[in-house]
Design a protein around this motif. Structure first.
Motif, PDB file in Angstrom:
ATOM      1  N   MET A 105       0.834  -1.205   0.000  1.00  0.00           N
ATOM      2  CA  MET A 105       0.000   0.000   0.000  1.00  0.00           C
ATOM      3  C   MET A 105       0.868   1.254   0.000  1.00  0.00           C
ATOM      4  N   ILE A 106       1.874   1.282   0.862  1.00  0.00           N
ATOM      5  CA  ILE A 106       2.772   2.444   0.909  1.00  0.00           C
ATOM      6  C   ILE A 106       3.525   2.581  -0.407  1.00  0.00           C
ATOM      7  N   GLY A 107       3.981   1.447  -0.948  1.00  0.00           N
ATOM      8  CA  GLY A 107       4.703   1.479  -2.216  1.00  0.00           C
ATOM      9  C   GLY A 107       3.853   2.008  -3.354  1.00  0.00           C
ATOM     10  N   ILE A 108       2.586   1.611  -3.394  1.00  0.00           N
ATOM     11  CA  ILE A 108       1.675   2.065  -4.450  1.00  0.00           C
ATOM     12  C   ILE A 108       1.387   3.557  -4.311  1.00  0.00           C
ATOM     13  N   ILE A 109       1.218   4.017  -3.074  1.00  0.00           N
ATOM     14  CA  ILE A 109       0.974   5.456  -2.856  1.00  0.00           C
ATOM     15  C   ILE A 109       2.196   6.275  -3.275  1.00  0.00           C
ATOM     16  N   ILE A 110       3.387   5.797  -2.928  1.00  0.00           N
ATOM     17  CA  ILE A 110       4.617   6.480  -3.364  1.00  0.00           C
ATOM     18  C   ILE A 110       4.673   6.533  -4.883  1.00  0.00           C
ATOM     19  N   ALA A 111       4.327   5.406  -5.526  1.00  0.00           N
ATOM     20  CA  ALA A 111       4.344   5.349  -6.989  1.00  0.00           C
ATOM     21  C   ALA A 111       3.382   6.365  -7.591  1.00  0.00           C
ATOM     22  N   LEU A 112       2.182   6.482  -7.011  1.00  0.00           N
ATOM     23  CA  LEU A 112       1.195   7.424  -7.534  1.00  0.00           C
ATOM     24  C   LEU A 112       1.668   8.869  -7.382  1.00  0.00           C
ATOM     25  N   GLY A 116       2.532  11.314 -10.402  1.00  0.00           N
ATOM     26  CA  GLY A 116       1.828  12.589 -10.495  1.00  0.00           C
ATOM     27  C   GLY A 116       2.786  13.744 -10.757  1.00  0.00           C
ATOM     28  N   ILE A 117       3.923  13.728 -10.063  1.00  0.00           N
ATOM     29  CA  ILE A 117       4.938  14.763 -10.272  1.00  0.00           C
ATOM     30  C   ILE A 117       5.493  14.697 -11.686  1.00  0.00           C
ATOM     31  N   PHE A 118       5.821  13.476 -12.140  1.00  0.00           N
ATOM     32  CA  PHE A 118       6.379  13.304 -13.482  1.00  0.00           C
ATOM     33  C   PHE A 118       5.364  13.676 -14.555  1.00  0.00           C
ATOM     34  N   ILE A 212       6.102   7.026 -17.505  1.00  0.00           N
ATOM     35  CA  ILE A 212       5.540   8.311 -17.937  1.00  0.00           C
ATOM     36  C   ILE A 212       5.909   8.653 -19.380  1.00  0.00           C
ATOM     37  N   PRO A 213       7.186   8.544 -19.796  1.00  0.00           N
ATOM     38  CA  PRO A 213       7.458   8.768 -21.225  1.00  0.00           C
ATOM     39  C   PRO A 213       6.711   7.785 -22.114  1.00  0.00           C
ATOM     40  N   ALA A 214       6.503   6.552 -21.625  1.00  0.00           N
ATOM     41  CA  ALA A 214       5.809   5.550 -22.439  1.00  0.00           C
ATOM     42  C   ALA A 214       4.380   5.971 -22.727  1.00  0.00           C
ATOM     43  N   ILE A 215       3.650   6.412 -21.708  1.00  0.00           N
ATOM     44  CA  ILE A 215       2.247   6.763 -21.941  1.00  0.00           C
ATOM     45  C   ILE A 215       2.124   8.104 -22.670  1.00  0.00           C
ATOM     46  N   TYR A 216       3.112   9.001 -22.490  1.00  0.00           N
ATOM     47  CA  TYR A 216       3.069  10.243 -23.265  1.00  0.00           C
ATOM     48  C   TYR A 216       3.345   9.973 -24.743  1.00  0.00           C
TER      49      TYR A 216
END
Length: 325
Positions: A105-112, A116-118, A212-216
């Motif tokens: 859960m903590i890992g997923i929140i960190i990832a989000l 979000g920043i990227f 992030i570059p992949a989805i952009y």
């Protein structure tokens, strides 16, 4: 695609609400979820993500709906690869299964948060710097090469971040339930839970650079990028427990993701040539022969690659299992 500030605020609020509910309903009390519980919630979150994509298609047009589905499928595939690394980290730190939910859960929140920043940075760059597509494309090609030959065999328990943390911080040898800090003989100590979370945080940063570059490369709409990432991460905790044993059988997942990243990298470079403004490339003019790969083809290519990698992996590992019997 016109997304109002109100829509953004509602979307972020609902996303936060889902994770708050997840914590209080499932993670707060340590337990290892059953297969049934994991399956029900995995189906719920995947269905919700698909319904959201249909909603985008009806509300904003199927061009954007297609971009969302292609982005969601790519991010989901990358998230499953992320789960494989999480499994290695959990094993390396010998995290008891009942406490793995909190780490995830903590890992997923960190990832989000990192994504979000990227996403915000990427949106700003794309809006103001057209040649960033060249950089994104080259980065994805390099990541594809690394992904194709990755082995996931490094020992996370002896990484540089962990070694530095052990030198600086007082850390116990044993877990104390799911607590990060405990008091022993009047002194405060951190538990191995902190080291596990730190390692997952570093892994999240690396995966954010990949995703992030992949989805952009599939959409320039920041709202689609954010929602595709959010839905890919929702239910990831349940998916971890549902397919934990299956993860080790996905032996061709890394190669499949490498093909997807390379494809999107080429797509980005072609797009960069199509909108070129660099003076030393074609005199600063657009390159007319550079084709724009349509989103329907991208969606089909990504889906087919994921399917082929999964089927080939399961067939190979089934053959190995039959030989070992």
């Amino acid at each position: 695609m016109n997304v109002t500030l109100t829509t953004w605020l509602i979307t972020i609020a609902v996303t936060i609400a889902f994770f708050v509910y997840e914590f209080f309903a499932h993670v707060r009390t340590p337990h290892a979820p059953s297969i049934g519980e994991s399956a029900r919630w995995s189906v719920f979150y995947i269905s919700l993500a698909l319904l959201f994509g249909v909603g985008i298609g009806f509300a904003s047009g199927w061009r954007y709906g297609g971009e969302y589905f292609a982005g969601y499928l790519t991010e989901k595939a990358l998230s499953i690869d992320n789960l494989f690394v999480f499994l290695i980290i959990m094993t390396g730190f010998a995290v008891p299964k009942a406490y793995q939910q909190k780490v995830l859960m903590i890992g997923i929140i960190i990832a989000l948060i990192l994504r979000g920043i990227f996403i915000a940075v990427g949106a700003t760059l794309i809006e103001n710097v057209s040649w960033i597509f060249y950089i994104f494309g080259a980065l994805l090609l390099m990541l594809a090469w690394r992904q194709a030959f990755s082995t996931h065999e490094s020992d996370p328990a002896h990484g540089r971040v962990v070694g530095l943390a052990r030198k600086i911080l007082p850390i116990t040898d044993d877990y104390h339930r799911d607590r990060i800090m405990v008091k022993v003989n009047g002194k405060r100590f951190f538990t191995p839970m902190l080291l596990t979370i730190l390692t997952i945080g570093v892994v999240d940063l690396v995966f954010a650079v990949d995703s992030i570059p992949a989805i952009y490369g599939l959409t320039e709409e920041a709202y689609i990028v954010f929602t595709a990432n959010a839905f890919a991460l929702m239910g990831l905790r349940q998916l971890y427990f549902l397919i934990g044993d299956l993860l080790e059988r996905l032996v061709y997942l890394a190669q499949g993701l490498a093909v997807i990243l390379a494809f999107i990298g080429v797509k980005l470079i072609l797009h960069a040539l199509h909108v070129n403004e660099l003076p030393f490339v074609n005199g600063g003019e657009h390159v007319e022969w550079a084709p724009e790969i349509p989103i329907w083809f991208s969606l089909l290519f990504i889906a087919a690659t994921v399917a082929v990698a999964t089927i080939a992996s399961l067939r190979k590992t089934r053959g190995l299992e039959n030989k070992s019997v």
